[in-house]
Scaffold this motif. Structure first.
Motif, PDB file in Angstrom:
ATOM      1  N   LEU A 139       0.788  -1.215   0.000  1.00 47.82           N
ATOM      2  CA  LEU A 139       0.000   0.000   0.000  1.00 47.82           C
ATOM      3  C   LEU A 139       0.827   1.276   0.000  1.00 47.82           C
ATOM      4  O   LEU A 139       0.393   2.296  -0.517  1.00 47.82           O
ATOM      5  CB  LEU A 139      -0.931   0.026   1.223  1.00 47.82           C
ATOM      6  N   GLY A 140       1.997   1.229   0.609  1.00 46.56           N
ATOM      7  CA  GLY A 140       2.792   2.437   0.736  1.00 46.56           C
ATOM      8  C   GLY A 140       2.159   3.402   1.723  1.00 46.56           C
ATOM      9  O   GLY A 140       1.088   3.150   2.270  1.00 46.56           O
ATOM     10  N   PHE A 141       2.832   4.539   1.937  1.00 43.30           N
ATOM     11  CA  PHE A 141       2.360   5.523   2.894  1.00 43.30           C
ATOM     12  C   PHE A 141       3.145   6.813   2.707  1.00 43.30           C
ATOM     13  O   PHE A 141       4.163   6.839   2.021  1.00 43.30           O
ATOM     14  CB  PHE A 141       2.504   5.011   4.335  1.00 43.30           C
ATOM     15  N   ASP A 142       2.669   7.872   3.334  1.00 39.09           N
ATOM     16  CA  ASP A 142       3.382   9.144   3.332  1.00 39.09           C
ATOM     17  C   ASP A 142       4.373   9.102   4.495  1.00 39.09           C
ATOM     18  O   ASP A 142       3.959   9.114   5.659  1.00 39.09           O
ATOM     19  CB  ASP A 142       2.386  10.297   3.497  1.00 39.09           C
ATOM     20  N   PRO A 143       5.688   9.046   4.219  1.00 39.53           N
ATOM     21  CA  PRO A 143       6.679   8.927   5.293  1.00 39.53           C
ATOM     22  C   PRO A 143       6.603  10.056   6.320  1.00 39.53           C
ATOM     23  O   PRO A 143       6.832   9.815   7.506  1.00 39.53           O
ATOM     24  CB  PRO A 143       8.020   8.946   4.556  1.00 39.53           C
TER      25      PRO A 143
END
Length: 190
Positions: A139-143
């Motif tokens: 999904l990934g994410f905003d670091p």
């Protein structure tokens, strides 16, 4: 905690497999039992005030393979490993141990949060530097937003810093996650 969590995932996988058919259950249960026994030993050592046995550079590849096997199962993401043994032999025991713990944290995060189909772990010499790369297609994410929650990524960055490596996190929503740990001045522990 990650090891216990992985063992729990394997047990859940066994429960799903037992329903339709019993093939492979015995092997999976043996794997989980072995992992739980290892965790019990580590907890006992911790309680007794003993430290975890450091991993040497020459043991690094086998240790990563063993770690990846604990996250296996039909419902788990596929884990692809590529470990350059000559690069691993250059690591000191402290570096190899910290990198192994970093891989453990990365695998745990990907399995628990990413909903990834595949996770890759690469360790090699690239352009004169030694690099560990953990990547998933999840999904990934905003670091920047994620940095405010949890300690996992901060712990990984601290481990990299502790052994003189640079830590880089690349992720975005729906774009997976890549973690790069790079020794710009390659260690030479051979």
């Amino acid at each position: 905690i990650q090891s216990i969590y992985a063992a729990g995932l394997n047990l859940e996988d066994c429960a799903r497999v037992v329903g339709p058919r019993a093939d492979g259950v015995e092997e999976r249960l043996r794997t989980v039992t072995g992992e739980l026994n290892r965790v019990i030993r580590e907890v006992r050592q911790f309680i007794s005030g003993l430290e975890q046995h450091p991993v040497s550079g020459s043991e690094f590849k086998v240790a990563v393979e063993s770690l990846a096997a604990t996250y296996g199962g039909s419902q788990s993401p596929r884990i692809v490993l590529s470990i350059d043994e000559s690069a691993a032999r250059r690591l000191s025991p402290l570096q190899a141990t910290e990198l192994l713990d970093l891989v453990r944290e990365g695998l745990s995060n990907s399995v628990r949060h990413a909903q990834a189909r595949e996770i890759s772990v690469r360790f090699a010499i690239e352009g004169g530097a030694i690099r560990l790369e953990l990547a998933d297609d999840g999904l990934g994410f905003d670091p920047e937003l994620h940095a405010l929650r949890g300690r996992g990524l901060r712990n990984m960055a601290t481990r990299a810093d502790r052994i003189g490596a640079d830590f880089q996190l690349i992720s975005a929503a729906q774009a997976g996650c890549r973690i790069l740990v790079t020794f710009t001045t390659p260690p030479s522990h051979e």
